[in-house]
Design a protein around this motif. Structure first.
Motif, PDB file in Angstrom:
ATOM      1  N   ALA A 296       0.838  -1.198   0.000  1.00 46.76           N
ATOM      2  CA  ALA A 296       0.000   0.000   0.000  1.00 46.76           C
ATOM      3  C   ALA A 296       0.875   1.251   0.000  1.00 46.76           C
ATOM      4  O   ALA A 296       0.555   2.237  -0.654  1.00 46.76           O
ATOM      5  CB  ALA A 296      -0.921  -0.007   1.204  1.00 46.76           C
ATOM      6  N   VAL A 297       1.978   1.198   0.720  1.00 45.52           N
ATOM      7  CA  VAL A 297       2.886   2.349   0.739  1.00 45.52           C
ATOM      8  C   VAL A 297       3.460   2.560  -0.657  1.00 45.52           C
ATOM      9  O   VAL A 297       3.496   3.668  -1.176  1.00 45.52           O
ATOM     10  CB  VAL A 297       4.037   2.119   1.747  1.00 45.52           C
ATOM     11  CG1 VAL A 297       5.076   3.221   1.653  1.00 45.52           C
ATOM     12  CG2 VAL A 297       3.493   2.020   3.154  1.00 45.52           C
ATOM     13  N   ARG A 298       3.844   1.461  -1.287  1.00 45.25           N
ATOM     14  CA  ARG A 298       4.471   1.563  -2.610  1.00 45.25           C
ATOM     15  C   ARG A 298       3.476   2.017  -3.666  1.00 45.25           C
ATOM     16  O   ARG A 298       3.846   2.703  -4.606  1.00 45.25           O
ATOM     17  CB  ARG A 298       5.062   0.212  -3.013  1.00 45.25           C
ATOM     18  CG  ARG A 298       6.319  -0.116  -2.262  1.00 45.25           C
ATOM     19  CD  ARG A 298       7.056  -1.222  -2.957  1.00 45.25           C
ATOM     20  NE  ARG A 298       6.296  -2.450  -3.013  1.00 45.25           N
ATOM     21  CZ  ARG A 298       6.315  -3.388  -2.076  1.00 45.25           C
ATOM     22  NH1 ARG A 298       7.056  -3.237  -1.018  1.00 45.25           N
ATOM     23  NH2 ARG A 298       5.602  -4.478  -2.203  1.00 45.25           N
TER      24      ARG A 298
ATOM     25  N   ALA B 235       4.016   9.891   2.633  1.00 47.05           N
ATOM     26  CA  ALA B 235       3.326   8.604   2.750  1.00 47.05           C
ATOM     27  C   ALA B 235       2.654   8.481   4.113  1.00 47.05           C
ATOM     28  O   ALA B 235       1.521   7.995   4.211  1.00 47.05           O
ATOM     29  CB  ALA B 235       4.317   7.468   2.546  1.00 47.05           C
ATOM     30  N   ALA B 236       3.329   8.960   5.176  1.00 48.09           N
ATOM     31  CA  ALA B 236       2.728   8.886   6.515  1.00 48.09           C
ATOM     32  C   ALA B 236       1.427   9.670   6.535  1.00 48.09           C
ATOM     33  O   ALA B 236       0.418   9.226   7.084  1.00 48.09           O
ATOM     34  CB  ALA B 236       3.709   9.441   7.551  1.00 48.09           C
ATOM     35  N   GLU B 237       1.445  10.855   5.897  1.00 48.82           N
ATOM     36  CA  GLU B 237       0.226  11.671   5.884  1.00 48.82           C
ATOM     37  C   GLU B 237      -0.900  10.994   5.125  1.00 48.82           C
ATOM     38  O   GLU B 237      -2.054  11.073   5.506  1.00 48.82           O
ATOM     39  CB  GLU B 237       0.535  13.048   5.325  1.00 48.82           C
ATOM     40  CG  GLU B 237       1.317  13.837   6.367  1.00 48.82           C
ATOM     41  CD  GLU B 237       1.634  15.252   5.969  1.00 48.82           C
ATOM     42  OE1 GLU B 237       1.258  15.640   4.869  1.00 48.82           O
ATOM     43  OE2 GLU B 237       2.269  15.934   6.791  1.00 48.82           O
TER      44      GLU B 237
ATOM     45  N   ALA C  33       3.642  13.619  10.301  1.00 44.20           N
ATOM     46  CA  ALA C  33       5.081  13.416  10.503  1.00 44.20           C
ATOM     47  C   ALA C  33       5.822  14.712  10.263  1.00 44.20           C
ATOM     48  O   ALA C  33       5.390  15.536   9.446  1.00 44.20           O
ATOM     49  CB  ALA C  33       5.583  12.337   9.543  1.00 44.20           C
ATOM     50  N   ALA C  34       6.907  14.908  11.020  1.00 39.69           N
ATOM     51  CA  ALA C  34       7.699  16.121  10.824  1.00 39.69           C
ATOM     52  C   ALA C  34       9.171  15.798  11.013  1.00 39.69           C
ATOM     53  O   ALA C  34       9.547  15.054  11.923  1.00 39.69           O
ATOM     54  CB  ALA C  34       7.266  17.191  11.813  1.00 39.69           C
ATOM     55  N   LEU C  35       9.980  16.363  10.124  1.00 46.82           N
ATOM     56  CA  LEU C  35      11.428  16.125  10.173  1.00 46.82           C
ATOM     57  C   LEU C  35      12.071  17.246  10.981  1.00 46.82           C
ATOM     58  O   LEU C  35      11.724  18.421  10.801  1.00 46.82           O
ATOM     59  CB  LEU C  35      11.978  16.125   8.747  1.00 46.82           C
ATOM     60  CG  LEU C  35      13.489  15.975   8.574  1.00 46.82           C
ATOM     61  CD1 LEU C  35      13.954  14.589   8.974  1.00 46.82           C
ATOM     62  CD2 LEU C  35      13.889  16.241   7.124  1.00 46.82           C
TER      63      LEU C  35
ATOM     64  N   ALA D  61      -0.322   9.711  15.265  1.00 49.13           N
ATOM     65  CA  ALA D  61      -1.549   9.439  14.509  1.00 49.13           C
ATOM     66  C   ALA D  61      -2.332  10.741  14.405  1.00 49.13           C
ATOM     67  O   ALA D  61      -2.350  11.531  15.347  1.00 49.13           O
ATOM     68  CB  ALA D  61      -2.379   8.388  15.214  1.00 49.13           C
ATOM     69  N   ARG D  62      -2.928  10.978  13.245  1.00 42.85           N
ATOM     70  CA  ARG D  62      -3.738  12.185  13.105  1.00 42.85           C
ATOM     71  C   ARG D  62      -5.054  11.977  13.841  1.00 42.85           C
ATOM     72  O   ARG D  62      -5.667  10.908  13.721  1.00 42.85           O
ATOM     73  CB  ARG D  62      -4.021  12.475  11.636  1.00 42.85           C
ATOM     74  CG  ARG D  62      -4.641  13.847  11.448  1.00 42.85           C
ATOM     75  CD  ARG D  62      -5.114  14.114  10.051  1.00 42.85           C
ATOM     76  NE  ARG D  62      -4.099  13.867   9.054  1.00 42.85           N
ATOM     77  CZ  ARG D  62      -4.243  12.985   8.091  1.00 42.85           C
ATOM     78  NH1 ARG D  62      -5.325  12.280   7.984  1.00 42.85           N
ATOM     79  NH2 ARG D  62      -3.295  12.797   7.209  1.00 42.85           N
ATOM     80  N   TYR D  63      -5.464  12.970  14.618  1.00 42.73           N
ATOM     81  CA  TYR D  63      -6.709  12.831  15.351  1.00 42.73           C
ATOM     82  C   TYR D  63      -7.878  12.944  14.395  1.00 42.73           C
ATOM     83  O   TYR D  63      -7.958  13.888  13.619  1.00 42.73           O
ATOM     84  CB  TYR D  63      -6.817  13.920  16.428  1.00 42.73           C
ATOM     85  CG  TYR D  63      -8.193  14.001  17.036  1.00 42.73           C
ATOM     86  CD1 TYR D  63      -8.656  12.977  17.863  1.00 42.73           C
ATOM     87  CD2 TYR D  63      -9.049  15.060  16.743  1.00 42.73           C
ATOM     88  CE1 TYR D  63      -9.928  13.019  18.386  1.00 42.73           C
ATOM     89  CE2 TYR D  63     -10.325  15.101  17.261  1.00 42.73           C
ATOM     90  CZ  TYR D  63     -10.759  14.089  18.087  1.00 42.73           C
ATOM     91  OH  TYR D  63     -12.028  14.129  18.594  1.00 42.73           O
TER      92      TYR D  63
END
Ligand SMILES: Nc1ncnc2c1ncn2[C@@H]1O[C@H](COP(=O)(O)OP(=O)(O)OP(=O)(O)O)[C@@H](O)[C@H]1O
Length: 712
Positions: A30-32, A50-52, A58-60, A128-130
């Motif tokens: 699914a990621v790919r 991809a995380a979003e 996600a934040a770097l 995780a996004r709320y």
């Protein structure tokens, strides 16, 4: 051939681990499925993206390991040599629990100091996004609206453009004021020193103006480019994930809608936008005319609304024509694509006159619409030019009287003539700008409609992650009708295929066999009933997982331009040379590939040009067999092969697919060798289902229903 590098997908494995850890399971397939550049390793930016997509934020950032607390965890620590690990929990000052893809699937504990050496100082924090739970509402569109969010992400650039516009408009006053002062003060007094000072001043203003204008264009270009990347990707992604049932109309028309994106992008990266930004500054020029020329301001005050009125009056016509032009261009593109794609058949079947007639009709229609549009635009342009010149002449005529009675100076009159020209300049482009606005609006609507078409993978939706399937297939009361069709292609189908079972789908032309295969692949959702894989409704399984587990050969052996190797490896993740070779051997493609001087690097043209029909099928077969998926679904996989090749393929397939579930759609009795069970369809319904010997007996006993060597 390259062997897969062991750690090159650390980030991908970290992502699936973090997702599972946050209870948002997602499979690697699914990621790919979403990734750009499937073959290259995931980058930190790609990871965040991809995380979003999969419900995380996600934040770097830069962070030292020594001060890293549990509040920031889980986080992905980036290590040297493109490696990465997931930091799960800080156990104490010295130790941390982590997931290291190089050490297997289980988390391990390690010393922070040991990690320190490889750590490059950056980590990606993930949470995780709320999402509030709602029974009714659809999940919010992730990443915002495809168009407005891309535009608003450039709002700072557009603010800069507005500031630059204000500056250039202010600087635009410099020349006229310079001329006024020279006429009124320098000339009568022969003040050469003042002239030098003024000239230096105005030169600086002009240079500054030049610099600001250049920068303004750069800003606009940059905003256009960013919007291009963001929107372009969103649109193309959506097309790739589009539900087949949503696709309507011709391929050319569809491609034309996609091309409209360029009209939209060009509008936001063009001089038209500048013309709009300049519009409010007309008031500034009128204000300055009033300050230096007093009553003369009445002339631009009349001219500006007049020109605006002309611009507005032609709008309804331009709008209608822009809509028509869009439709005409769609149909022209439709004819063009159909003609190019079917060139061989057009020649062979003598269809050229018919296609030429269609083409000429659409060209004629489009040029009619274009001609009308250009005429209206030219009328508006001429009217504006007329108003501009008339206004300047009026200023001179009225100005002579005002200079005569001493109300204004000679210099003020000349400055007002120049300022009136400048005030009306943005309006001169108005008709053209309005046309572009109309085109942009039509494009926006068409694209918005496309973006609202249902997707296989709606943003924010979470599927069940099923990286490996057992291979049980089940259709429960399934009925299906193709979009815009009145009759059902499948009606009340009930069918269960156990893991490892080998089943043939037989039936007359148009009986619904391929449709059933499409439903099993999830390409179309059933209209009624449910398709289940391993007792889970297909709609709940991530489409990427599903297709990763089903090796399929569709009726049309479709290849992409590229090499043979690329075509076999499509969809698989970093297959090794050995795997590709084995799949090709199994399918029987290796023989002809090996004979070619370039071997697996043999170039293939669009749709497989350069290969025979049978060869294309062999490559498609190799593609389906690569990775030994638990389910094989084949729609007439040998239809273009000679008897000998088919025989060899069948023998090898039989040996290789012992444990796999096999569903084969066929008209050929030879393929029945592969199966134990036969299902016969007729007019979208199952009319026979059972062991091969039992089902085929009455068919074989009724020669009038079957040709030699073919099934009913
Ligand atoms: N893309 C499509 N859009 C609309 N109708 C379709 C489409 N594909 C197939 N159909 C219709 O659905 C019915 C079943 O078609 P299907 O392709 O499943 O038959 P089939 O049994 O595979 O035939 P064949 O043996 O010729 O391949 C047919 O009546 C056909 O007209």
């Amino acid at each position: 051939m390259n062997a897969a590098k062991p750690y090159q997908d650390d980030l991908e494995q970290c992502l699936t681990f973090v997702a599972a850890h946050l209870e948002l399971p997602v499979s690697e397939a699914a990621v790919r499925a979403h990734r750009v550049g499937n073959e290259s390793p995931l980058t930190p930016d790609g990871f965040i993206d991809a995380a979003e997509r999969h419900g995380m934020v996600a934040a770097l950032g830069e962070h030292t390991l020594a001060t890293l607390g549990n509040s920031l965890l889980p986080a992905v620590a980036l290590l040297k040599n493109g490696r990465a690990v997931v930091l799960i929990e800080r156990i104490n000052e010295e130790r941390v629990a982590l997931f290291d893809p190089a050490l297997g699937k289980q988390p391990v504990e390690t010393d922070v100091s040991a990690l320190e050496e490889a750590y490059i100082g950056h980590l990606i924090a993930v949470r995780a996004r709320y999402r509030p739970v709602s029974l009714h509402s659809e999940p919010a569109i992730q990443g915002g609206h495809w168009f407005w969010s891309a535009l608003s992400s450039n709002r700072w650039v557009y603010t800069q453009v507005i500031i630059a516009a204000a500056l250039t408009n202010f600087l635009g006053l410099a020349t006229s004021l310079f001329i006024m002062v020279v006429y009124d003060r320098v000339l009568p007094n022969e003040a050469v020193e003042s002239l030098v000072a003024l000239t230096i001043g105005v030169s600086i203003a002009l240079l500054f103006d030049f610099a600001v204008k250049t920068l303004r264009q750069l800003f606009i270009e940059r905003a256009g480019q960013e919007a291009d990347l963001r929107m372009g990707r969103r649109i193309f992604d959506h097309v790739l994930n589009l539900q087949m049932s949503a696709k309507r109309g011709s391929t050319g028309g569809f491609a034309n809608t996609l091309r409209e994106f360029e009209t939209l992008r060009d509008f936001f990266a063009s001089a038209s936008l500048v013309a709009i930004v300049d519009l409010p500054f007309i008031l500034l020029f009128i204000g300055v005319i009033y300050l230096i020329g007093g009553p003369l301001a009445i002339i631009p005050m009349i001219a500006v609304p007049l020109v605006l009125l002309i611009g507005i009056a032609v709008q309804p016509f331009l709008k209608r024509l822009s809509g028509q032009a869009f439709e005409e261009s769609r149909s022209k593109q439709g004819v063009l694509i159909e003609a190019v794609a079917g060139l061989e058949t057009i020649k062979a079947s003598g269809a050229a006159p018919m296609i030429r007639k269609r083409w000429e009709e659409s060209v004629h229609q489009q040029s009619n619409v274009g001609r009308k549009g250009r005429a209206i635009q030219q009328f508006a342009l001429n009217a504006t030019a007329f108003a501009q010149q008339a206004a300047q002449v009026s200023i001179v005529v009225y100005g002579v009287f005002l200079v005569g009675d001493g109300t204004i100076s000679m210099g003020a009159m000349i400055a007002c003539v120049i300022l009136t020209g400048r005030a009306l300049a943005p309006l001169a482009q108005l008709a053209q700008t309005m046309t572009r606005i109309n085109q942009a609006r039509t494009s926006y609507r068409a694209l918005d409609q496309l973006m609202n078409m249902p997707s296989e993978r709606p943003a924010g939706r979470h599927y069940l992650s099923r990286p490996t399937l057992e291979g049980k297939l089940r259709l429960q009361d399934v009925s299906f009708r193709y979009p815009e069709q009145t009759t059902a292609a499948l009606a009340n189908i009930n069918l269960t295929i156990e893991p490892g079972e080998k089943v043939a789908l037989l039936g007359r032309v148009g009986s619904g066999k391929s449709t059933l295969a499409r439903l099993l692949l999830g390409i179309y959702p059933p209209e009624q009933g449910a398709v289940l894989v391993d007792d889970t409704d297909l709609r709940q399984i991530d489409p990427a997982d599903l297709r990763h587990n089903i090796g399929s050969v569709l009726q049309e052996a479709w290849l992409f331009s590229g090499t043979v190797r690329q075509n076999i490896a499509i969809g698989a993740h970093h297959p090794t040379d050995e795997q590709i070779l084995n799949a090709a051997k199994l399918a029987g493609a290796h023989e002809f590939i090996a004979r070619h001087p370039k071997g697996y690097d043999m170039p293939i043209g669009e749709r497989g040009e350069g290969l025979s029909g049978g060869q294309r099928q062999l490559i498609c077969l190799a593609r389906a067999l690569l990775g030994a998926p638990p389910i094989l679904l084949m729609d007439e996989p040998t239809s273009a092969m000679d008897i000998q090749t088919e025989k060899e393929v069948i023998a090898r397939l039989k040996a290789a697919s012992q444990t796999q579930t096999l569903v084969v759609v066929t008209h050929r009795t030879s393929l029945l060798e592969l199966v134990d069970r036969v299902v016969i369809l007729d007019q979208g319904q199952i009319v026979a289902d059972g062991p091969k010997a039992q089902v085929m007996r009455p068919v074989e006993a009724a020669p009038h229903r079957s040709r030699e060597g073919t099934t009913p």
